[in-house]
Each structure stands twice: as structure tokens, then as C-alpha cells.
Design a protein around this motif. Structure first.
Motif, mmCIF file in Angstrom:
data_model
loop_
_atom_site.group_PDB
_atom_site.id
_atom_site.type_symbol
_atom_site.label_atom_id
_atom_site.label_comp_id
_atom_site.label_asym_id
_atom_site.label_seq_id
_atom_site.Cartn_x
_atom_site.Cartn_y
_atom_site.Cartn_z
ATOM 1 N N SER A 178 52.163 -35.285 64.337
ATOM 2 C CA SER A 178 52.188 -34.036 64.288
ATOM 3 C C SER A 178 51.004 -33.231 63.457
ATOM 4 C CB SER A 178 53.568 -33.475 63.988
ATOM 5 O OG SER A 178 53.563 -33.344 62.554
ATOM 6 N N GLY A 179 50.734 -32.017 63.454
ATOM 7 C CA GLY A 179 49.752 -31.762 62.499
ATOM 8 C C GLY A 179 48.127 -31.994 62.981
ATOM 9 N N GLU A 180 47.444 -31.244 62.231
ATOM 10 C CA GLU A 180 46.058 -31.495 62.754
ATOM 11 C C GLU A 180 45.278 -32.600 61.830
ATOM 12 O OE1 GLU A 180 44.424 -27.618 61.076
ATOM 13 O OE2 GLU A 180 46.394 -26.765 61.651
ATOM 14 N N ASN A 181 44.156 -32.970 62.584
ATOM 15 C CA ASN A 181 43.301 -34.073 61.958
ATOM 16 C C ASN A 181 43.131 -33.623 60.679
ATOM 17 O OD1 ASN A 181 43.285 -35.680 64.169
ATOM 18 N ND2 ASN A 181 41.138 -34.738 64.929
ATOM 19 N N ARG A 182 43.119 -34.816 59.818
ATOM 20 C CA ARG A 182 42.520 -34.612 58.469
ATOM 21 C C ARG A 182 43.565 -34.130 57.564
ATOM 22 N NH1 ARG A 182 36.621 -33.030 57.413
ATOM 23 N NH2 ARG A 182 36.740 -34.641 56.065
ATOM 24 N N ARG A 183 44.669 -34.053 58.052
ATOM 25 C CA ARG A 183 45.801 -33.363 57.358
ATOM 26 C C ARG A 183 46.701 -34.848 56.756
ATOM 27 N NH1 ARG A 183 46.507 -27.854 57.937
ATOM 28 N NH2 ARG A 183 44.497 -27.258 57.254
ATOM 29 N N ALA A 184 47.135 -34.921 55.547
ATOM 30 C CA ALA A 184 47.971 -35.988 55.193
ATOM 31 C C ALA A 184 49.281 -35.810 55.849
ATOM 32 C CB ALA A 184 47.698 -36.000 53.612
ATOM 33 N N ARG A 185 49.991 -34.863 56.023
ATOM 34 C CA ARG A 185 51.246 -34.588 56.678
ATOM 35 C C ARG A 185 51.068 -34.704 58.098
ATOM 36 N NH1 ARG A 185 56.097 -34.207 55.169
ATOM 37 N NH2 ARG A 185 57.416 -33.434 57.044
ATOM 38 N N GLY A 186 52.086 -35.383 58.561
ATOM 39 C CA GLY A 186 51.997 -35.507 60.067
ATOM 40 C C GLY A 186 51.581 -36.944 60.751
ATOM 41 N N GLY A 187 51.776 -37.893 59.934
ATOM 42 C CA GLY A 187 51.443 -39.118 60.355
ATOM 43 C C GLY A 187 52.543 -40.119 60.074
ATOM 44 N N THR A 188 52.642 -41.100 60.805
ATOM 45 C CA THR A 188 53.992 -41.883 60.702
ATOM 46 C C THR A 188 53.514 -43.449 60.964
ATOM 47 O OG1 THR A 188 55.459 -40.057 61.760
ATOM 48 C CG2 THR A 188 56.381 -42.439 61.642
ATOM 49 N N CYS A 189 54.188 -44.119 60.103
ATOM 50 C CA CYS A 189 53.836 -45.522 59.758
ATOM 51 C C CYS A 189 54.817 -46.290 60.542
ATOM 52 C CB CYS A 189 53.502 -45.832 58.534
ATOM 53 S SG CYS A 189 53.060 -47.743 58.224
ATOM 54 N N PHE A 190 54.703 -46.979 61.630
ATOM 55 C CA PHE A 190 55.531 -47.953 62.182
ATOM 56 C C PHE A 190 55.223 -49.503 62.262
ATOM 57 C CE2 PHE A 190 55.084 -44.201 64.808
ATOM 58 C CZ PHE A 190 56.717 -43.903 64.948
ATOM 59 N N ILE A 191 56.480 -50.253 61.946
ATOM 60 C CA ILE A 191 56.498 -51.569 61.945
ATOM 61 C C ILE A 191 56.426 -52.103 63.411
ATOM 62 C CG2 ILE A 191 57.322 -53.791 60.996
ATOM 63 C CD1 ILE A 191 58.818 -51.890 58.801
ATOM 64 N N VAL A 192 55.222 -52.713 63.930
ATOM 65 C CA VAL A 192 55.785 -53.070 65.370
ATOM 66 C C VAL A 192 55.530 -54.691 65.563
ATOM 67 C CG1 VAL A 192 54.673 -52.740 67.932
ATOM 68 C CG2 VAL A 192 54.612 -50.946 66.006
ATOM 69 N N ASP A 193 56.368 -55.229 66.028
ATOM 70 C CA ASP A 193 56.682 -56.907 66.308
ATOM 71 C C ASP A 193 55.587 -57.226 67.292
ATOM 72 O OD1 ASP A 193 58.788 -57.391 64.339
ATOM 73 O OD2 ASP A 193 60.176 -56.562 65.766
ATOM 74 N N LYS A 194 54.984 -58.110 67.098
ATOM 75 C CA LYS A 194 54.197 -59.228 68.179
ATOM 76 C C LYS A 194 55.074 -59.195 69.380
ATOM 77 C CE LYS A 194 53.746 -63.761 67.743
ATOM 78 N NZ LYS A 194 53.237 -64.853 67.173
ATOM 79 N N GLY A 195 54.593 -59.074 70.489
ATOM 80 C CA GLY A 195 55.523 -59.308 71.619
ATOM 81 C C GLY A 195 56.250 -58.063 72.330
ATOM 82 N N THR A 196 55.856 -56.930 71.451
ATOM 83 C CA THR A 196 56.649 -55.595 71.887
ATOM 84 C C THR A 196 55.927 -55.346 73.232
ATOM 85 O OG1 THR A 196 57.130 -55.342 69.339
ATOM 86 C CG2 THR A 196 57.398 -53.226 71.088
ATOM 87 N N PRO A 197 56.694 -55.093 74.352
ATOM 88 C CA PRO A 197 55.948 -54.766 75.609
ATOM 89 C C PRO A 197 55.142 -53.514 75.418
ATOM 90 C CG PRO A 197 58.283 -55.179 75.815
ATOM 91 C CD PRO A 197 58.159 -55.113 74.577
#
Ligand code: FAD
Length: 390
Positions: A178-197
């Protein structure tokens, strides 16, 4: 020559640990380097061996297989790894210095059990995905997005220049939610496994530097991940990234110190031995100038490196100083490797003598983890702030 910086900043125990690491690198890693550089890949058996030797999780929690020691132990392993092979240093740093460190700080206990434990034992390898084809310096403006769909999120976009991508078991992926570019808020970090479709990895790039460390693009096409795969809190992922940047730049100082030390280790004995016009080239002032500048650069960088690692251990903010160290030490390592090649003359250009590899690898550090130009922007901003300017 022993380093005064090491004697001044390291405890007796850390000095002994440094010697153990140096011995391990010389005996067990150095012989593998030519093949790793040729294969473009680090064998997982080496990660496992380093895990077995307790060289990966030195500073990570004992509960998950680490040793719970001070961050300085990681700094020592880091510098000594770069001294033997900068590509290996980059690959381990991503898995341990960045991904495992973030997992230890922000992960749930289930995430730590699943991802942190095998990273510490050397059973798994990871990537951190921030940079995109549209640019890396403007890190808070990713085009990769994630949209919520019930208790899942759907990721779309692509990342580039991702260290370890061809062999990673899992990926930390920074997205805009969410949110605008260059804003620290609005980012989410995911852990994605190898082999996820929907997740795919491109072929390893053919690149100037780090031949042993595979780097590739990573693509996300409707990649569905459960919300339990969020690292930290939704919308706060960029704070994790920002939290890691200063330490990453401090550690870049260790990479550069290690590379420059390797240059001196080769160039100084060569200069003492090589006779031209009836005298060792070390007797000529123009060669002495090169050796003196390399030796000075190493000790200055190492002093600042250890000093900043201690400051980070104390929880101090080091943004400007970390940028200064990265800027100075990367310039120094490029100089050291260029001058080492020059001291070796034609031999310097031959792969057999290793300085050609160091010359290629040093250049990376003026670009990766924030370019020299970006370091100058940070130093300038912080300096002007100190003078009350906006
Ligand atoms: C071998 C390798 C491994 C890497 N591993 C990873 C990884 O694992 N994960 C990851 O996310 N990224 C990784 N990167 C990406 C790396 O962090 C970026 O390459 C770096 O941040 C620079 O981004 P860029 O290449 O897009 O350059 P750009 O951002 O496009 O910059 C291009 C040029 O413009 C200059 N510039 C940009 N903005 C300004 C400004 N405001 N003022 C003056 N000059 C400016 C830059 O300094 C640079 O010289 C890796 C890169 C390499 C080469």
C-alpha cells in the motif's frame, strides 16, 4: 604483520577465533576456490562444513543452533571469507548476515524453526530480493506488489541481481502492499519457498565479479503465500530492510578489507622475490609507494570496521559512518587490487595468480549494497543536518 586494529578491538578469545577462521580458510576453502569460480557455484557441502564448524551462526541465538556470541565473531568470519573468496563471502553474507539476522530478530518461532535453524547449520541457502529491473538505488519504490486475498497474499513482479537465487531454498521478498513510492510504510516482506507455484528463477548472470556466487533474476506470477509467511508485520516490511542497511554497509567494510588484505598477501612477497634490472622490484620507490598505500588502506579500513561493529553491538546508530566506511573502503579495495595487478605485471593478468579475480571482485563493492554515489548522498545529508541545514 599483525594488525594493531585487531589487537586493539578484539578480545583474547576473538583473536584466537580469528586465527582458527584463518586456518580453516587457508586449509579447507582456498583449495576449492578455482573450481568454485569455474563452476559458478558454491557447493552446499561447503556451507554444511562451515555449519559443522560453527562458523555460520556465531552471533545467532543458541536456541536455533547458533553460538550466541557477539556480532564481532560474524565480522571476523566475514573479513576472512572475503580474503579467500569474495563470492563466497557475498553468498554467506546474504544467507547469514542478512536473511538469518532478520529471521532471528523479526521471525515467529515457527519461522525460526523452519528457516533459521537450517540456515545456521548450512543445510539451506537463502536470497534477499529487493532490487528490481527498474532500479536498485531507489529501494523504496519497488514495482513488485502483493495483494491480500482472504488469508493469503498474491505477489506479482520481478527482482534482479539476486545473490544465491539459483540455489536458494527460500527468498525474502520485499513488496509494495500500500502507500506511495519512496514511503517506508506500506511495504511487506514475505518468506517464499523455492517451488511455490508462480515463482521462477532465471539463468545465472554471466558477470564481471563474484564468479563463484550465482546471481539471477526472480519472477513472481500470481505467487500465493499464506499470511503466516509474512516476516514481521504487514505494511512494515521496509523497516526491516532499512534496519539492515547500515549493518550491511559496515560489513561491506569487512569485505573490502579482506579483498585488499588478499592483494597485499600476494603482491608483497611477489615484490620481494621478483628481480628486474638486477634488483627485487620492492627496491624501487614506485613499487614501494603502491605497497605502502595498500597497507595503509587496509589498516585504516579495518580500524573503522571493527570500531563500527562494536558501535552496532552497543546499539548505536551508524548510518553516516557506515556510508563513510563503505565509500572509503571500496575505493581502497579497487585501488589495492589495481595496484596488485600492476606489481605482478603480466602475471597479474593471469588467473593463476589470483589478483585478476580480486580486481574484478573489488569493483562490485562500489555498486552493491548502495553505490558510492548513494553513500555520498547519505554522508552529505547527515553532515548538513549537523550544521542545521535541511
Ligand atoms: C553481483 C551483485 C549482487 C547483488 N545482489 C543483490 C541481492 O542479493 N539482492 C538485491 O536486492 N540486490 C542485489 N544487488 C543489486 C545492487 O544492490 C544494486 O545493483 C545497487 O543497489 C545499484 O542499483 P542499480 O544497479 O539498479 O543501479 P541504479 O540505481 O540504476 O543506479 C545507476 C547509477 O546511477 C547512480 N545514481 C542513482 N541515483 C543517483 C543520485 N540520486 N545521484 C547520483 N547518482 C545516482 C548510481 O550511483 C549508479 O552509478 C546485487 C548487485 C550485483 C551487481
Amino acid at each position: 604483520m599483525d594488525s594493531l586494529a585487531a589487537k586493539s578491538f578484539l578480545t583474547e578469545e576473538e583473536l584466537q577465533f580469528r586465527e582458527t577462521v584463518q586456518r580453516f580458510m587457508k586449509q579447507e576453502v582456498e583449495p576449492l576456490v578455482p573450481q568454485m569460480e569455474k563452476d559458478g557455484l558454491i557447493p552446499m557441502s561447503l556451507f554444511r562444513r562451515m555449519g559443522e564448524m560453527d562458523l555460520l551462526g556465531t552471533f545467532l541465538p543458541e536456541e536455533y543452533g547458533g553460538s550466541g556470541a557477539a556480532l564481532m565473531t560474524r565480522a571476523i568470519v566475514h573479513e576472512e571469507t572475503a580474503r579467500v573468496n569474495a563470492g563466497l563471502d557475498a553468498s554467506i553474507f546474504v544467507t547469514i548476515g542478512l536473511v538469518a539476522k532478520h529471521l532471528a530478530k523479526y521471525g515467529t518461532s515457527a519461522q525460526k524453526e523452519k528457516y533459521l535453524r537450517p540456515a545456521i547449520s548450512g543445510e539451506s541457502c537463502a536470497s534477499i530480493c529487493l532490487t528490481e529491473p527498474s532500479g536498485g538505488s531507489d529501494a523504496l519504490s519497488p514495482r513488485t506488489t502483493a495483494k491480500k486475498d482472504g488469508d493469503h497474499w498474491v505477489i506479482n513482479g520481478s527482482k534482479t541481481f539476486i545473490t544465491n537465487a539459483p540455489l536458494a531454498d527460500f527468498f525474502l521478498v520485499f513488496t509494495r502492499t500500500s502507500g506511495e513510492n519512496r514511503r517506508a510504510r506500506g511495504g511487506t516482506c514475505f518468506i517464499v519457498d523455492k517451488g511455490t507455484p508462480g515463482l521462477s528463477v532465471g539463468p545465472a548472470f554471466d558477470k564481471l565479479c563474484f564468479h563463484s556466487s550465482a546471481t539471477a533474476e526472480v519472477f513472481f506470477e500470481d505467487v500465493r503465500v499464506h499470511e503466516s509467511q509474512i516476516l514481521g508485520a504487514a505494511e512494515e516490511g521496509f523497516y526491516i530492510m532499512l534496519d539492515g542497511l547500515d549493518v550491511e554497509r559496515v560489513f561491506e567494510g569487512g569485505s573490502n578489507t579482506g579483498i585488499a588484505q588478499a592483494c597485499l598477501d600476494i603482491a608483497a612477497p611477489y615484490a620481494a622475490d621478483r628481480k628486474v634490472f638486477g634488483k627485487p622490484i620492492a627496491d624501487y620507490q614506485m613499487i614501494q609507494d603502491k605497497i605502502a598505500r595498500i597497507a595503509a588502506g587496509i589498516e585504516i579500513s579495518r580500524t573503522m570496521y571493527y570500531h563500527l561493529v562494536r558501535a552496532v553491538e552497543r546499539g548505536e546508530k551508524v548510518s553516516s559512518e557506515a556510508a563513510m566506511l563503505k565509500l572509503y573502503s571500496s575505493d581502497m579495495a579497487v585501488m589495492a587490487s589495481r595496484e596488485a595487478v600492476q606489481i605482478l605485471g603480466g602475471n597479474g593478468l593471469m588467473e593463476e595468480y589470483q589478483v585478476a579475480r580480486l580486481y574484478r571482485d573489488a569493483k562490485h563493492h562500489e555498486i552493491g549494497a548502495g553505490t558510492s554515489e548513494v553513500m555520498k548522498l547519505i554522508i552529505h545529508k547527515e553532515t548538513m543536518k549537523a550544521y542545521g541545514a535541511r
